[in-house]
Design a protein around this motif. Structure first.
Motif, PDB file in Angstrom:
ATOM      1  N   THR A   1       0.827  -1.199   0.000  1.00 57.09           N
ATOM      2  CA  THR A   1       0.000   0.000   0.000  1.00 57.09           C
ATOM      3  C   THR A   1       0.856   1.242   0.000  1.00 57.09           C
ATOM      4  OG1 THR A   1      -0.085  -0.036   2.404  1.00 57.09           O
ATOM      5  CG2 THR A   1      -1.888  -1.111   1.240  1.00 57.09           C
ATOM      6  N   PRO A   2       0.353   2.365  -0.580  1.00 51.63           N
ATOM      7  CA  PRO A   2       1.077   3.620  -0.470  1.00 51.63           C
ATOM      8  C   PRO A   2       1.201   4.029   0.983  1.00 51.63           C
ATOM      9  CG  PRO A   2      -0.653   3.765  -2.119  1.00 51.63           C
ATOM     10  CD  PRO A   2      -0.867   2.496  -1.365  1.00 51.63           C
ATOM     11  N   ILE A   3       2.272   4.792   1.302  1.00 56.72           N
ATOM     12  CA  ILE A   3       2.496   5.144   2.693  1.00 56.72           C
ATOM     13  C   ILE A   3       2.823   6.607   2.878  1.00 56.72           C
ATOM     14  CG2 ILE A   3       3.311   2.872   3.410  1.00 56.72           C
ATOM     15  CD1 ILE A   3       6.116   3.840   2.998  1.00 56.72           C
ATOM     16  N   SER A   4       2.707   7.087   4.088  1.00 59.63           N
ATOM     17  CA  SER A   4       3.168   8.411   4.488  1.00 59.63           C
ATOM     18  C   SER A   4       3.539   8.361   5.946  1.00 59.63           C
ATOM     19  CB  SER A   4       2.077   9.466   4.269  1.00 59.63           C
ATOM     20  OG  SER A   4       2.454  10.662   4.871  1.00 59.63           O
ATOM     21  N   ASP A   5       4.567   9.107   6.321  1.00 56.96           N
ATOM     22  CA  ASP A   5       4.991   9.058   7.716  1.00 56.96           C
ATOM     23  C   ASP A   5       4.181  10.004   8.592  1.00 56.96           C
ATOM     24  OD1 ASP A   5       5.968  11.419   6.761  1.00 56.96           O
ATOM     25  OD2 ASP A   5       7.820  11.333   7.935  1.00 56.96           O
ATOM     26  N   VAL A   6       3.200  10.671   8.020  1.00 57.85           N
ATOM     27  CA  VAL A   6       2.345  11.560   8.795  1.00 57.85           C
ATOM     28  C   VAL A   6       0.932  11.013   8.755  1.00 57.85           C
ATOM     29  CG1 VAL A   6       1.498  13.904   9.048  1.00 57.85           C
ATOM     30  CG2 VAL A   6       3.800  13.510   8.191  1.00 57.85           C
ATOM     31  N   PRO A   7       0.399  10.494   9.870  1.00 55.86           N
ATOM     32  CA  PRO A   7      -0.916   9.872   9.862  1.00 55.86           C
ATOM     33  C   PRO A   7      -2.009  10.812   9.382  1.00 55.86           C
ATOM     34  CG  PRO A   7       0.249   9.413  11.918  1.00 55.86           C
ATOM     35  CD  PRO A   7       1.052  10.415  11.184  1.00 55.86           C
ATOM     36  N   GLU A   8      -1.859  12.144   9.622  1.00 57.79           N
ATOM     37  CA  GLU A   8      -2.910  13.079   9.223  1.00 57.79           C
ATOM     38  C   GLU A   8      -3.075  13.137   7.709  1.00 57.79           C
ATOM     39  OE1 GLU A   8      -0.907  14.916  12.888  1.00 57.79           O
ATOM     40  OE2 GLU A   8      -0.430  13.609  11.223  1.00 57.79           O
ATOM     41  N   LEU A   9      -2.037  12.699   6.969  1.00 54.80           N
ATOM     42  CA  LEU A   9      -2.084  12.804   5.517  1.00 54.80           C
ATOM     43  C   LEU A   9      -2.805  11.609   4.921  1.00 54.80           C
ATOM     44  CD1 LEU A   9       1.411  14.222   4.633  1.00 54.80           C
ATOM     45  CD2 LEU A   9      -0.746  15.420   4.826  1.00 54.80           C
ATOM     46  N   SER A  10      -4.061  11.472   5.206  1.00 52.46           N
ATOM     47  CA  SER A  10      -4.855  10.432   4.558  1.00 52.46           C
ATOM     48  C   SER A  10      -5.117  10.855   3.133  1.00 52.46           C
ATOM     49  CB  SER A  10      -6.170  10.250   5.314  1.00 52.46           C
ATOM     50  OG  SER A  10      -6.853  11.483   5.399  1.00 52.46           O
ATOM     51  N   ALA A  11      -5.612   9.923   2.313  1.00 59.90           N
ATOM     52  CA  ALA A  11      -5.813  10.206   0.897  1.00 59.90           C
ATOM     53  C   ALA A  11      -6.728  11.406   0.725  1.00 59.90           C
ATOM     54  CB  ALA A  11      -6.407   8.983   0.223  1.00 59.90           C
ATOM     55  N   PRO A  12      -6.273  12.485   0.091  1.00 60.43           N
ATOM     56  CA  PRO A  12      -7.068  13.696  -0.038  1.00 60.43           C
ATOM     57  C   PRO A  12      -8.189  13.539  -1.047  1.00 60.43           C
ATOM     58  CG  PRO A  12      -5.008  13.924  -1.225  1.00 60.43           C
ATOM     59  CD  PRO A  12      -4.958  12.599  -0.517  1.00 60.43           C
ATOM     60  N   THR A  13      -9.258  14.229  -0.796  1.00 59.31           N
ATOM     61  CA  THR A  13     -10.388  14.204  -1.719  1.00 59.31           C
ATOM     62  C   THR A  13     -10.806  15.634  -2.022  1.00 59.31           C
ATOM     63  OG1 THR A  13     -11.924  14.076   0.148  1.00 59.31           O
ATOM     64  CG2 THR A  13     -11.225  11.984  -0.861  1.00 59.31           C
ATOM     65  N   GLY A  14     -11.660  15.796  -3.041  1.00 61.92           N
ATOM     66  CA  GLY A  14     -12.173  17.106  -3.376  1.00 61.92           C
ATOM     67  C   GLY A  14     -11.142  18.000  -4.023  1.00 61.92           C
ATOM     68  N   PHE A  15     -11.446  19.296  -4.036  1.00 59.62           N
ATOM     69  CA  PHE A  15     -10.606  20.276  -4.709  1.00 59.62           C
ATOM     70  C   PHE A  15      -9.195  20.315  -4.122  1.00 59.62           C
ATOM     71  CE2 PHE A  15      -9.034  24.685  -4.994  1.00 59.62           C
ATOM     72  CZ  PHE A  15      -8.943  24.792  -6.369  1.00 59.62           C
ATOM     73  N   TRP A  16      -9.104  20.267  -2.787  1.00 58.59           N
ATOM     74  CA  TRP A  16      -7.797  20.295  -2.119  1.00 58.59           C
ATOM     75  C   TRP A  16      -6.956  19.094  -2.525  1.00 58.59           C
ATOM     76  CZ3 TRP A  16      -4.006  22.759  -0.326  1.00 58.59           C
ATOM     77  CH2 TRP A  16      -3.105  22.224   0.594  1.00 58.59           C
ATOM     78  N   GLY A  17      -7.605  17.944  -2.625  1.00 58.91           N
ATOM     79  CA  GLY A  17      -6.869  16.746  -3.021  1.00 58.91           C
ATOM     80  C   GLY A  17      -6.321  16.848  -4.435  1.00 58.91           C
ATOM     81  N   VAL A  18      -7.127  17.392  -5.340  1.00 55.56           N
ATOM     82  CA  VAL A  18      -6.673  17.561  -6.725  1.00 55.56           C
ATOM     83  C   VAL A  18      -5.521  18.559  -6.797  1.00 55.56           C
ATOM     84  CG1 VAL A  18      -7.361  18.369  -9.018  1.00 55.56           C
ATOM     85  CG2 VAL A  18      -8.918  16.955  -7.685  1.00 55.56           C
ATOM     86  N   LEU A  19      -5.623  19.617  -5.974  1.00 55.85           N
ATOM     87  CA  LEU A  19      -4.603  20.661  -5.997  1.00 55.85           C
ATOM     88  C   LEU A  19      -3.246  20.163  -5.530  1.00 55.85           C
ATOM     89  CD1 LEU A  19      -6.402  23.869  -5.241  1.00 55.85           C
ATOM     90  CD2 LEU A  19      -4.032  23.964  -5.724  1.00 55.85           C
ATOM     91  N   ARG A  20      -3.251  19.301  -4.530  1.00 47.98           N
ATOM     92  CA  ARG A  20      -1.974  18.859  -3.990  1.00 47.98           C
ATOM     93  C   ARG A  20      -1.443  17.588  -4.643  1.00 47.98           C
ATOM     94  NH1 ARG A  20      -3.137  16.961   2.220  1.00 47.98           N
ATOM     95  NH2 ARG A  20      -2.698  14.755   1.907  1.00 47.98           N
ATOM     96  N   ARG A  21      -2.222  17.022  -5.528  1.00 48.74           N
ATOM     97  CA  ARG A  21      -1.809  15.777  -6.173  1.00 48.74           C
ATOM     98  C   ARG A  21      -0.463  15.898  -6.896  1.00 48.74           C
ATOM     99  NH1 ARG A  21      -6.379  13.861  -9.834  1.00 48.74           N
ATOM    100  NH2 ARG A  21      -7.465  13.740  -7.833  1.00 48.74           N
ATOM    101  N   PRO A  22      -0.206  16.977  -7.660  1.00 47.61           N
ATOM    102  CA  PRO A  22       1.098  17.054  -8.354  1.00 47.61           C
ATOM    103  C   PRO A  22       2.289  17.184  -7.400  1.00 47.61           C
ATOM    104  CG  PRO A  22      -0.508  18.583  -9.293  1.00 47.61           C
ATOM    105  CD  PRO A  22      -1.072  18.094  -8.008  1.00 47.61           C
ATOM    106  N   PHE A  23       2.041  17.540  -6.137  1.00 45.76           N
ATOM    107  CA  PHE A  23       3.133  17.763  -5.188  1.00 45.76           C
ATOM    108  C   PHE A  23       3.255  16.644  -4.159  1.00 45.76           C
ATOM    109  CE2 PHE A  23       1.365  21.887  -6.501  1.00 45.76           C
ATOM    110  CZ  PHE A  23       2.467  22.382  -7.179  1.00 45.76           C
ATOM    111  N   THR A  24       2.551  15.548  -4.379  1.00 49.75           N
ATOM    112  CA  THR A  24       2.637  14.398  -3.488  1.00 49.75           C
ATOM    113  C   THR A  24       3.694  13.436  -4.025  1.00 49.75           C
ATOM    114  OG1 THR A  24       0.306  14.610  -2.885  1.00 49.75           O
ATOM    115  CG2 THR A  24       1.359  12.490  -2.458  1.00 49.75           C
ATOM    116  N   LEU A  25       4.638  13.085  -3.177  1.00 51.68           N
ATOM    117  CA  LEU A  25       5.763  12.246  -3.597  1.00 51.68           C
ATOM    118  C   LEU A  25       5.755  10.923  -2.852  1.00 51.68           C
ATOM    119  CD1 LEU A  25       8.574  14.977  -3.600  1.00 51.68           C
ATOM    120  CD2 LEU A  25       7.226  14.173  -5.547  1.00 51.68           C
ATOM    121  N   ASP A  26       6.412   9.950  -3.437  1.00 49.09           N
ATOM    122  CA  ASP A  26       6.553   8.630  -2.825  1.00 49.09           C
ATOM    123  C   ASP A  26       7.788   8.642  -1.921  1.00 49.09           C
ATOM    124  OD1 ASP A  26       7.338   5.759  -2.533  1.00 49.09           O
ATOM    125  OD2 ASP A  26       5.617   5.458  -3.851  1.00 49.09           O
TER     126      ASP A  26
END
Length: 520
Positions: A10-35
């Motif tokens: 599964t994809p991971i993040s070391d910050v629990p608050e960073l769950s999979a984003p949805t809506g406009f905010w999720g689309v906006l930050r999608r290009p800046f999300t890294l593995d």
């Protein structure tokens, strides 16, 4: 290490608050999300480049960093010191003192490569790199700015969260995807590099006639065999000139597209890898191409990393099985003091994260402002950044300039002759190990330089406003020649530049002899 190249379902993040984003905010930050795995590869690549850079620089410890070299400390402070800068390397004028700092930097870079106390290793690597670059700015090039900035943003990235020594006893993170102000800063920094490189190229060779690469390949100080093969074909060079310009200007926009992110990133990585590989085969630019290749590894999308880990996981397991019984069971006595015994409270985490995000966002805004001011076509007349504001950039060394072959390609080419007269009256060339003097053009001018640092030094040496460099270089050459008992005694040395201006349409200019410096 329990996490070395092990595939994660599964994809991971070391910050629990960073769950999979949805809506406009999720689309906006999608290009800046890294593995996180891509960030780990970026960390390893940056550390490896730092080690290579140190290895190359270490061959000139005395020449470039000691008082017996070309830039003694009093001369540095008088002519080339950057206001608000700092440098541990100025604590000693002895090459032995420099050697100690080089070994320390190599050890810290090795720790960064392994991911051992990653955050501290990143901070110390950045401090030591800035210190080293500030000791001698006369041998720096654009790649040094990028390497410095990668380490700076790396201090705020979790690039040691996976595939590191730090995580050998830690559970795998819950997610592999990670977003923060630092990921935005990293991507924007890469885009600024290419955008400014293009926007600073205002000469007609780039935007109208397409002759920029013709003139670049006319520079024998830079020309490599690959460039020599392309040089006779003007239409090919014209096409490559426009391809270079529009690649730098337009390709970065692909990193901001919120749809098909993985495919756009693969396109950007593939094009830039090919672009810099082409540069490395045609022009002598030192580590510039390698630093740029390393810089884009943090963009690798999950599917590429899944493919990579799937093929390397079995090798990693075998390596770990062989390595673990052979590793010492003891710990360094200071290791426990560097590691947290328990995680900080949730309130402290939130506060720390807020402070970090605010600081990174502020520095990113400052860096954008700096680059905006640097690009004349974007700033108002007189500039938008007042000189008193620049202290912050010089202090943290987030100052940057991406003007390679800008605004136009340099056309004053040539080669150096270190014209010496022996006590017996014989004329020899120290640039060719004391061979009999000749003014004939060498078959490969680029071979006269020991490395790209010396090539850059010789480039700065030519400028009239750097005439103060010349007597120190001349005296250094005399001293190292005299130190060899097998060399004939010299009574005079002239640093001669055979200037050969690049002309259009493959015309050849007659070289002119210019004496830059004389010493006895």
């Amino acid at each position: 290490m329990s996490q070395v190249l092990t595939p994660s379902p599964t994809p991971i993040s070391d910050v629990p608050e960073l769950s999979a984003p949805t809506g406009f905010w999720g689309v906006l930050r999608r290009p800046f999300t890294l593995d996180l795995r891509a960030l780990a590869l970026l960390r390893m690549a940056v550390a490896a480049v730092v080690l290579v850079d140190l290895a190359i620089r270490s061959t000139d410890l005395e020449a470039h960093y000691a008082n017996l070299g070309v830039l003694p400390l009093p001369v540095l402070f008088e002519h080339a010191w950057m206001q608000y800068g700092f440098s541990l390397h100025t604590a000693s004028g002895l090459w032995q003192g420099q050697a100690v700092l080089f070994l320390l930097a190599a050890g810290v870079a090795g720790a960064l490569l392994l991911g051992y106390h990653t955050r501290l290793a990143t901070v110390f690597s950045w401090v030591l790199l800035v210190s080293l670059q500030n000791r001698n700015t006369l041998i720096s090039q654009g790649g040094d700015d990028l390497l410095r900035m990668l380490l700076f943003w790396g201090m705020f990235l979790p690039w040691g969260r996976v595939w590191s020594w730090d995580t050998r006893h830690k559970p795998e993170p819950a997610r592999l995807d990670y977003f923060s102000a630092a990921t935005v800063a990293y991507i924007v920094q890469l885009c600024l590099l290419y955008w400014c490189t293009a926007l600073l190229k205002t000469g007609p060779e780039w935007t109208e006639t397409g002759t920029a690469l013709y003139y670049a390949f006319s520079l024998d100080q830079l020309l490599l065999p690959g460039g020599r093969l392309l040089y006779p074909y003007p239409e090919v060079l014209r096409g490559l000139t426009f391809a270079t310009y529009y690649t730098e200007l337009l390709l970065p926009f692909a990193l901001f597209l919120p749809v098909g992110v993985r495919w756009w990133r693969l396109l950007v990585i593939g094009v830039l890898f090919g672009f810099h590989l082409g540069i490395s085969l045609t022009l002598y630019v030192g580590l510039f191409f390698l630093i740029n290749m390393a810089s884009v590894l943090g963009l690798l999308p999950p599917m590429a990393l899944d493919w990579l880990t799937g093929r390397l996981a079995s090798h990693a397991v075998r390596l770990r099985t062989w390595l673990q019984p052979r590793l010492p069971a003891w710990q360094l006595p200071w290791q426990l003091r560097l590691e947290r015994t328990r995680p900080p409270a949730a309130s402290r985490r939130r506060l720390g994260r807020a402070v970090r995000e605010t600081f990174v966002a502020a520095v990113l805004a400052y860096v954008c402002w700096w680059n905006l001011d640097d690009v004349a076509v974007l700033r108002p007349a007189g500039g938008v950044m007042a000189e008193p504001v620049r202290w912050f950039g010089y202090l943290l060394r987030v100052d940057q300039h991406w003007g390679m072959f800008a605004p136009a390609v340099f056309k004053d080419d040539g080669w150096y002759i270190l014209e010496a007269t022996t006590a017996g009256g014989q004329k020899v060339d120290l640039n060719r190990a004391g061979a009999p003097l000749t003014y004939a053009k060498p078959a490969a001018v680029v071979s006269l330089f020991k490395n790209d640092r010396w090539r850059k030094y010789s480039e700065n040496y030519l400028f009239v406003n750097n005439a103060w460099m010349r007597p120190y270089y001349c005296n250094y050459l005399l001293r190292i020649w005299k130190e060899n008992p097998q060399h004939a005694p010299l009574k005079h040395l002239s640093v001669v530049y055979m200037k050969e201006v690049s002309l259009p349409d493959y015309k050849v200019a007659k070289p002119t002899r210019e004496v830059l410096c004389d010493c006895e």
